[in-house]
Motif scaffolding. Structure first.
Motif, PDB file in Angstrom:
ATOM      1  N   HIS A 221       0.853  -1.184   0.000  1.00 19.93           N
ATOM      2  CA  HIS A 221       0.000   0.000   0.000  1.00 19.93           C
ATOM      3  C   HIS A 221       0.890   1.235   0.000  1.00 19.93           C
ATOM      4  N   GLY A 222       0.803   2.012  -1.070  1.00 16.25           N
ATOM      5  CA  GLY A 222       1.588   3.228  -1.172  1.00 16.25           C
ATOM      6  C   GLY A 222       0.754   4.448  -0.845  1.00 16.25           C
ATOM      7  N   PRO A 223       1.352   5.629  -0.953  1.00 14.58           N
ATOM      8  CA  PRO A 223       0.633   6.863  -0.619  1.00 14.58           C
ATOM      9  C   PRO A 223      -0.480   7.176  -1.608  1.00 14.58           C
ATOM     10  N   ASP A 224      -1.461   7.932  -1.131  1.00 16.90           N
ATOM     11  CA  ASP A 224      -2.567   8.421  -1.965  1.00 16.90           C
ATOM     12  C   ASP A 224      -3.347   7.303  -2.641  1.00 16.90           C
ATOM     13  N   GLY A 225      -3.492   6.191  -1.946  1.00 14.07           N
ATOM     14  CA  GLY A 225      -4.323   5.113  -2.467  1.00 14.07           C
ATOM     15  C   GLY A 225      -3.677   4.234  -3.510  1.00 14.07           C
ATOM     16  N   SER A 226      -2.384   4.391  -3.743  1.00  8.82           N
ATOM     17  CA  SER A 226      -1.710   3.538  -4.724  1.00  8.82           C
ATOM     18  C   SER A 226      -1.419   2.174  -4.111  1.00  8.82           C
ATOM     19  N   ASP A 227      -1.594   1.135  -4.894  1.00 11.76           N
ATOM     20  CA  ASP A 227      -1.351  -0.227  -4.436  1.00 11.76           C
ATOM     21  C   ASP A 227      -0.536  -0.980  -5.477  1.00 11.76           C
ATOM     22  N   TYR A 228       0.358  -1.824  -4.990  1.00  8.96           N
ATOM     23  CA  TYR A 228       1.223  -2.613  -5.858  1.00  8.96           C
ATOM     24  C   TYR A 228       1.283  -4.036  -5.314  1.00  8.96           C
ATOM     25  N   CYS A 229       1.751  -4.948  -6.130  1.00 12.14           N
ATOM     26  CA  CYS A 229       1.937  -6.324  -5.671  1.00 12.14           C
ATOM     27  C   CYS A 229       3.344  -6.796  -5.998  1.00 12.14           C
ATOM     28  N   TRP A 230       4.012  -7.336  -4.990  1.00 10.89           N
ATOM     29  CA  TRP A 230       5.280  -8.030  -5.205  1.00 10.89           C
ATOM     30  C   TRP A 230       4.956  -9.515  -5.283  1.00 10.89           C
ATOM     31  N   LEU A 231       5.233 -10.119  -6.428  1.00  5.10           N
ATOM     32  CA  LEU A 231       4.963 -11.539  -6.620  1.00  5.10           C
ATOM     33  C   LEU A 231       6.176 -12.330  -6.162  1.00  5.10           C
ATOM     34  N   GLY A 232       6.013 -13.030  -5.052  1.00  8.18           N
ATOM     35  CA  GLY A 232       7.129 -13.794  -4.504  1.00  8.18           C
ATOM     36  C   GLY A 232       7.306 -15.145  -5.162  1.00  8.18           C
ATOM     37  N   LYS A 233       6.182 -15.826  -5.430  1.00  7.40           N
ATOM     38  CA  LYS A 233       6.276 -17.163  -6.013  1.00  7.40           C
ATOM     39  C   LYS A 233       5.048 -17.443  -6.861  1.00  7.40           C
ATOM     40  N   ALA A 234       5.278 -18.066  -7.995  1.00  8.88           N
ATOM     41  CA  ALA A 234       4.197 -18.505  -8.876  1.00  8.88           C
ATOM     42  C   ALA A 234       4.498 -19.935  -9.302  1.00  8.88           C
ATOM     43  N   SER A 235       3.491 -20.792  -9.248  1.00  9.62           N
ATOM     44  CA  SER A 235       3.719 -22.181  -9.635  1.00  9.62           C
ATOM     45  C   SER A 235       2.449 -22.798 -10.192  1.00  9.62           C
ATOM     46  N   LEU A 236       2.630 -23.915 -10.880  1.00 11.83           N
ATOM     47  CA  LEU A 236       1.532 -24.687 -11.445  1.00 11.83           C
ATOM     48  C   LEU A 236       1.532 -26.081 -10.840  1.00 11.83           C
ATOM     49  N   ILE A 237       0.346 -26.646 -10.699  1.00 14.28           N
ATOM     50  CA  ILE A 237       0.226 -28.062 -10.349  1.00 14.28           C
ATOM     51  C   ILE A 237      -0.619 -28.707 -11.438  1.00 14.28           C
ATOM     52  N   ILE A 238       0.004 -29.581 -12.206  1.00 17.94           N
ATOM     53  CA  ILE A 238      -0.667 -30.294 -13.295  1.00 17.94           C
ATOM     54  C   ILE A 238      -0.334 -31.774 -13.158  1.00 17.94           C
ATOM     55  N   ASN A 239      -1.361 -32.610 -13.196  1.00 16.69           N
ATOM     56  CA  ASN A 239      -1.190 -34.055 -12.990  1.00 16.69           C
ATOM     57  C   ASN A 239      -0.496 -34.345 -11.660  1.00 16.69           C
ATOM     58  N   GLY A 240      -0.786 -33.514 -10.672  1.00 14.33           N
ATOM     59  CA  GLY A 240      -0.234 -33.722  -9.341  1.00 14.33           C
ATOM     60  C   GLY A 240       1.198 -33.276  -9.162  1.00 14.33           C
ATOM     61  N   VAL A 241       1.806 -32.718 -10.204  1.00 20.97           N
ATOM     62  CA  VAL A 241       3.213 -32.309 -10.145  1.00 20.97           C
ATOM     63  C   VAL A 241       3.296 -30.785 -10.091  1.00 20.97           C
ATOM     64  N   GLN A 242       3.999 -30.276  -9.088  1.00 25.46           N
ATOM     65  CA  GLN A 242       4.166 -28.831  -8.949  1.00 25.46           C
ATOM     66  C   GLN A 242       5.439 -28.386  -9.652  1.00 25.46           C
ATOM     67  N   SER A 243       5.338 -27.299 -10.408  1.00 30.04           N
ATOM     68  CA  SER A 243       6.493 -26.766 -11.124  1.00 30.04           C
ATOM     69  C   SER A 243       6.427 -25.247 -11.122  1.00 30.04           C
ATOM     70  N   PRO A 244       7.582 -24.583 -11.247  1.00 26.81           N
ATOM     71  CA  PRO A 244       7.585 -23.114 -11.260  1.00 26.81           C
ATOM     72  C   PRO A 244       6.828 -22.571 -12.473  1.00 26.81           C
ATOM     73  N   LEU A 245       6.162 -21.459 -12.277  1.00 26.39           N
ATOM     74  CA  LEU A 245       5.478 -20.768 -13.368  1.00 26.39           C
ATOM     75  C   LEU A 245       6.267 -19.505 -13.678  1.00 26.39           C
ATOM     76  N   THR A 246       6.803 -19.448 -14.881  1.00 21.78           N
ATOM     77  CA  THR A 246       7.588 -18.293 -15.294  1.00 21.78           C
ATOM     78  C   THR A 246       6.693 -17.329 -16.053  1.00 21.78           C
ATOM     79  N   LEU A 247       6.617 -16.111 -15.562  1.00 24.96           N
ATOM     80  CA  LEU A 247       5.800 -15.095 -16.210  1.00 24.96           C
ATOM     81  C   LEU A 247       6.682 -14.268 -17.133  1.00 24.96           C
TER      82      LEU A 247
END
Length: 200
Positions: free
Chosen positions: A157-183
């Protein structure tokens, strides 16, 4: 998007709905669903770069507000050597927040080596990530055709109502296997007026 979002956040963005809450959410989705999770804790940074409080003038507030208030209180308890890890029925979520973060991450509770709010916030992020991945993998064991995208991080939460997101981790689970998701970010830059080049 199929259906509506199932909100399951608690103080500090923690996931205290547990296996019962996750089961309830998953029962609202088809067995072949593609499920997206967004789980973020939060923190405030003011216009001077100070962490923990910020003016939210757009909401009509004329004084600084704290984010995250629960994590700031937790930080203060540690620093003042007044940390209470006993369960309080009048403050259930706060009691659970403190105990769960300490247990999951080994966060220092020593007042002579007290973590600051940023460190406590990152410990909350790590705890949320651990919990989300565990619950999603558990569901994936029972529903082989489901696919899951998991996103965790910190909302800023920044000043004057500004909001941002820091994405720490993204991943996928397909067929029960978890793997990193690269954006991949597609960038468009102007080499000269009227001309655009794209790259990725």
């Amino acid at each position: 998007m199929w259906g509506q979002a199932f909100i399951c956040g608690s103080l500090g963005g923690m996931l205290f709905c547990g296996k019962t809450g996750f089961a309830a959410a998953h029962h609202h989705a088809p067995e072949t669903a593609r499920i997206v999770y967004y789980c973020f804790t939060h923190i405030a940074i003011d216009n001077l770069g100070m962490i923990g409080t910020v003016y939210r003038t757009r909401s009509g507030m004329n004084e600084k507000t704290t984010a995250c208030g629960a994590l700031a209180a937790f930080t203060s308890e540690i620093a003042s050597n007044k940390l209470n890890l006993h369960f309080d029925e009048e403050d259930i979520e706060m009691s659970m927040l403190k105990k769960h973060i300490v247990k999951a991450t080994g966060l220092s509770t020593d007042s002579t080596n007290a973590p600051d709010l940023l460190a406590v916030t990152m410990a909350a992020y790590e705890t949320i990530t651990i919990d989300l991945e565990r619950h999603a993998r558990h569901d994936a064991e029972k529903f082989k055709e489901r696919q899951y995208a998991l996103f965790t991080g910190v909302q800023v939460h920044g000043p004057d109502g500004s909001d941002y997101c820091w994405l720490g981790k993204a991943s996928l689970i397909i067929n029960g296997v978890q793997s990193p998701l690269t954006l991949i970010t597609n960038t468009v830059s102007s080499s000269r007026p009227g001309t655009a080049t794209g790259g990725h």
